[in-house]
Structure formats: C-alpha cells, structure tokens
Scaffold this active site. Structure first.
Site, PDB file in Angstrom:
ATOM      1  N   ASP A  38       0.808  -1.215   0.000  1.00  8.98           N
ATOM      2  CA  ASP A  38       0.000   0.000   0.000  1.00  8.98           C
ATOM      3  C   ASP A  38       0.845   1.270   0.000  1.00  8.98           C
ATOM      4  OD1 ASP A  38      -2.204   1.443   2.540  1.00  8.98           O
ATOM      5  OD2 ASP A  38      -1.872   1.957   0.443  1.00  8.98           O
ATOM      6  N   ASP A 224      -2.116   5.678  -5.244  1.00  8.57           N
ATOM      7  CA  ASP A 224      -2.376   4.861  -4.062  1.00  8.57           C
ATOM      8  C   ASP A 224      -2.737   3.417  -4.409  1.00  8.57           C
ATOM      9  OD1 ASP A 224      -4.628   5.257  -1.171  1.00  8.57           O
ATOM     10  OD2 ASP A 224      -3.034   3.822  -1.664  1.00  8.57           O
TER      11      ASP A 224
HETATM   12  C1  LIG Z   1      -5.064  -1.553   1.952  1.00  9.89           C
HETATM   13  C2  LIG Z   1      -5.316  -0.550   3.062  1.00  9.89           C
HETATM   14  C3  LIG Z   1      -5.797   0.718   2.492  1.00  9.89           C
HETATM   15  N1  LIG Z   1      -4.872   1.640   2.092  1.00  9.89           N
HETATM   16  C4  LIG Z   1      -5.251   2.818   1.568  1.00  9.89           C
HETATM   17  N2  LIG Z   1      -4.301   3.706   1.203  1.00  9.89           N
HETATM   18  N3  LIG Z   1      -6.557   3.148   1.402  1.00  9.89           N
HETATM   19  C5  LIG Z   1      -7.509   2.246   1.756  1.00  9.89           C
HETATM   20  N4  LIG Z   1      -8.803   2.586   1.569  1.00  9.89           N
HETATM   21  C6  LIG Z   1      -7.164   0.976   2.323  1.00  9.89           C
HETATM   22  C7  LIG Z   1      -8.173  -0.018   2.653  1.00  9.89           C
HETATM   23  C8  LIG Z   1      -8.614  -0.277   3.966  1.00  9.89           C
HETATM   24  C9  LIG Z   1      -9.573  -1.258   4.199  1.00  9.89           C
HETATM   25  C10 LIG Z   1     -10.108  -2.006   3.130  1.00  9.89           C
HETATM   26  C11 LIG Z   1      -9.650  -1.762   1.815  1.00  9.89           C
HETATM   27  C12 LIG Z   1      -8.671  -0.765   1.591  1.00  9.89           C
HETATM   28  N5  LIG Z   1     -10.136  -2.477   0.733  1.00  9.89           N
HETATM   29  C13 LIG Z   1      -9.695  -2.232  -0.649  1.00  9.89           C
HETATM   30  C14 LIG Z   1      -8.404  -3.011  -0.936  1.00  9.89           C
HETATM   31  C15 LIG Z   1      -7.698  -2.379  -2.158  1.00  9.89           C
HETATM   32  O1  LIG Z   1      -6.669  -3.236  -2.641  1.00  9.89           O
HETATM   33  C16 LIG Z   1      -5.882  -2.659  -3.677  1.00  9.89           C
HETATM   34  C17 LIG Z   1     -11.221  -3.454   0.907  1.00  9.89           C
HETATM   35  C18 LIG Z   1     -12.595  -2.826   0.702  1.00  9.89           C
HETATM   36  C19 LIG Z   1     -13.638  -3.654   0.369  1.00  9.89           C
HETATM   37  C20 LIG Z   1     -14.928  -3.105   0.201  1.00  9.89           C
HETATM   38  C21 LIG Z   1     -15.120  -1.725   0.340  1.00  9.89           C
HETATM   39  C22 LIG Z   1     -14.038  -0.889   0.663  1.00  9.89           C
HETATM   40  C23 LIG Z   1     -12.767  -1.441   0.838  1.00  9.89           C
HETATM   41  C24 LIG Z   1     -11.161  -4.106   2.283  1.00  9.89           C
HETATM   42  C25 LIG Z   1     -11.167  -3.058   3.396  1.00  9.89           C
END
Ligand SMILES: CCc1nc(N)nc(N)c1-c1ccc2c(c1)N(CCCOC)[C@H](c1ccccc1)CC2
Length: 339
Positions: A38, A224
């Site tokens: 990330d 990102d």
């Molecule tokens: C990777 C950590 C992170 N880092 C940054 N900079 N931004 C964000 N938004 C995240 C983040 C956190 C939590 C989750 C996430 C992403 N998800 C997306 C994966 C993206 O993989 C590329 C999944 C998801 C599924 C359903 C709806 C919303 C999100 C699981 C939950």
C-alpha cells in the site's frame, strides 16, 4: 532474491479487480499472511492472535501468534491507523518478516481491533505500507527502507502491476529493485513527487471527453496502490457522474445503464506533462448479479480535509492501466502503458 539482477518479485492475487494482495511471512517458523502493498500508508500490520472474539474480522483472517515464533521480540506500544475505508488498532511487536525472499527484522503492529465494516470484506489479512518513513505511525522504519539499507536491490525503486483480467495469472506483481518488462510496453514517463515524503504528484487538470472540467488551477494526485478506485472531491465527482449520466447508490457508489457504457467519454488525468486517459473499459466494473448486469463506476467522491486535501486519489483501476514505478532514489513516479 534472483541473484542475477538484484530484483525481488512478489506475485499478487487479483480479487474482482478491486483488491490486490501478495504473500509475506512473519516469524520463525514462518507464519504466512496475505497483505496489500500500500503506497498510501507506511506501516505493516496483521491480525493478532490476541484479537478479541468481539472482532469477527480477526477470525476470518490469518492471525500472528508471537508465542509460536522463536524470533519474536515483545514491544507492546499502542498502535492505531486510519484509512479512507476504515481504522485499525493494536500493539507493536518485532519479528523477522520475509518479503519477496528478502528477510528483515521489522517492527509491525498486531491488530486487536479490526472493525467488521470494512474488514469483513477484505480478502487480505493485513497491510504492508510502501509509503515514505515520514508518514509511518509511531516513527517506525518501514519495510522497504529496511530492505534498501541491506543494499541487495539493484535500484532503490519498486514497481506495481495490477492485472485487469481475473483469469490472468498472476493477478499482479510487485517488483522490488526494478521493473518487469513483461507487464508494460513503451517507455516510462516520470514526474517528481510533489513533496518529498509522499507518493503524490501535482496534477494539472482532469478532462472529461474533450473538456477540462476539474482541477483547472492544478491540484494534488496521490498514487495509491491501497485504494480500489479513483476518488476526487465529492463536488467534482458528482458533476462528473452527472456528465456521464450515472446515478448515485445509497452507499456512495454510482452505476450507469450498461447499454450506454460504450458511448461513455474517456476521463483524462494531466500529470507531469503527459495525458493519462481512462476509457469506459478502465472505469466501469461490469458485474452480473442475480442474472442481471450491473455497471458500476469506479470513481468515488471523497473529501480529504486540508492541509492534506483537497486531493484526487488514483487507485487500482488507474494502476491497472498504467504500470507504475515508485522511485525512492530520485523521489519520482514513472508510468508506462500496462499490457
Ligand atoms: C489496503 C489498506 C488501504 N490503504 C489505503 N491507502 N486506502 C484504503 N482505503 C485501504 C483499505 C482499507 C480497508 C479495506 C480496503 C482498503 N479495501 C480495498 C483493498 C484495495 O486493494 C488494492 C477493501 C474494501 C472492500 C470493500 C469496500 C471498501 C474497501 C477491504 C477493506
């Protein structure tokens, strides 16, 4: 580490073009975890064995058990990190982490509070932040910095390929130390990061079809790899959605009539003197649910408060089209056309 060229590849899994993650190990003997690499954050965390049973999301994922690792070093300092989609709390530990075959002794967080929304939807266990040290919580030296200080990489860069085809094997690839010519064509166009210490660049505008509609005076774009979608200021994204005839869903998503998809305009991001266009194929997620086709738009409105915001976040759907090189040596980002 492939001895010949000082690069360390990690294959990634692509889940529905919205989540991309690869395997690392922590501890001796190795405990395996799937993590998102990330660029929007700079800390490593995985679910903890001591996560309270209140948190279902801990029990649907792999958990780290320090008592089972002979190289575990206790720390215990509190930890908390916020993402656009959710927050994580826990405590710090130290152990041997192996990424792409390279071992580092790493301070990381064991998550003990993992909210079901959104982590119940996460196909990955944890997050390995590839951001700069100055965005790392608790001043912890990030994994990639520890790897750079071993001087085993040919170049102080890492590159990310996200596939757009769920059947494609692998679903993506992280290369530490270089790029993988297998996954891009043409040459890289580079641009400096806007402030040394973040994977963000100055954007000169956003054009829909032939008309520049947003960010006309310039704005910031974060590249990102941890975001699924492209986000922009809520007001701009709602105008963009109206322009393409999309309708808003309850939870902030947008859909368009699948019959109209082929006539949708391209959306172009003006970065570093070059234009990066996404066509409807790049920004429409075509899913069949209960026998009917749903065409969701992979843009989201998100207002990031000043001083960080207002910003545009270019996530997985952008990176799937433009193979990205993150260059720590020269504090720059390079894009090439992904294959
Ligand atoms: C990777 C950590 C992170 N880092 C940054 N900079 N931004 C964000 N938004 C995240 C983040 C956190 C939590 C989750 C996430 C992403 N998800 C997306 C994966 C993206 O993989 C590329 C999944 C998801 C599924 C359903 C709806 C919303 C999100 C699981 C939950």
């Amino acid at each position: 580490l492939s001895p010949s060229n000082g690069t360390a590849p990690t294959p990634l899994t692509n889940y529905l073009d919205t989540q991309y993650y690869g395997e690392i190990s922590i501890g001796s003997p190795a405990q395996m975890f799937n993590v998102v690499f990330d660029t929007g954050s700079a800390n490593l965390w995985v679910p903890s064995y001591s996560c309270s049973p209140l948190y279902t999301a801990c029990f649907t994922h792999n958990r780290y058990d320090g008592s089972k690792s002979r190289t575990h070093i206790k720390n215990g300092t509190g930890f908390s990190i916020q993402y656009a989609s959710g927050n994580v709390r826990g405590f710090l530990s130290e152990d041997v982490v192996v990424v792409g075959g390279i071992p580092v002794v790493q301070v990381f967080a064991e998550a003990t509070a993992l909210p079901a929304i959104p982590f119940i939807f996460a196909k990955f266990d944890g997050v390995l932040g590839m951001g700069y040290p100055n965005v790392a919580i608790d001043g912890i030296t990030p994994v990639f910095d520890r790897i750079m200080s071993q001087h085993v990489l040919k170049e102080e860069v890492f590159s990310v390929y996200y596939s757009k085809d769920p059947m494609h094997k692998p679903g993506g690839e992280l290369v530490m130390g270089g790029t993988d010519p297998e996954y891009y064509t043409g040459t890289f166009n580079y641009m400096g990061t806007s402030e040394a210490g973040k994977w963000e660049v100055n954007m000169k505008g956003v054009t829909v079809g032939e008309e520049m509609l947003f960010c006309k005076e310039g704005c910031t774009a974060v590249i990102d790899t941890g975001s699924s979608y492209i986000t922009g200021p809520a007001s701009s994204v709602s105008v963009l959605m109206k322009t393409i005839g999309a309708t808003e869903l309850a939870e902030g998503g947008y859909t368009v009539n699948c019959d109209l998809v082929k006539s949708l305009p391209s959306v172009t991001f003006h970065l570093g003197g070059h234009d990066y266009s996404l066509t409807e194929e790049d920004y429409i997620l075509w899913q069949s649910q209960f026998g009917e086709d749903i065409c969701s738009v992979t843009f989201r409105g998100l207002d990031v408060p000043p001083p960080t915001g207002p910003i545009w976040i270019l996530g997985a759907n952008f990176i799937a089209r433009y193979y990205t090189e993150f260059d720590r040596r020269n504090n720059r980002i390079g894009f090439a056309t992904a294959v």
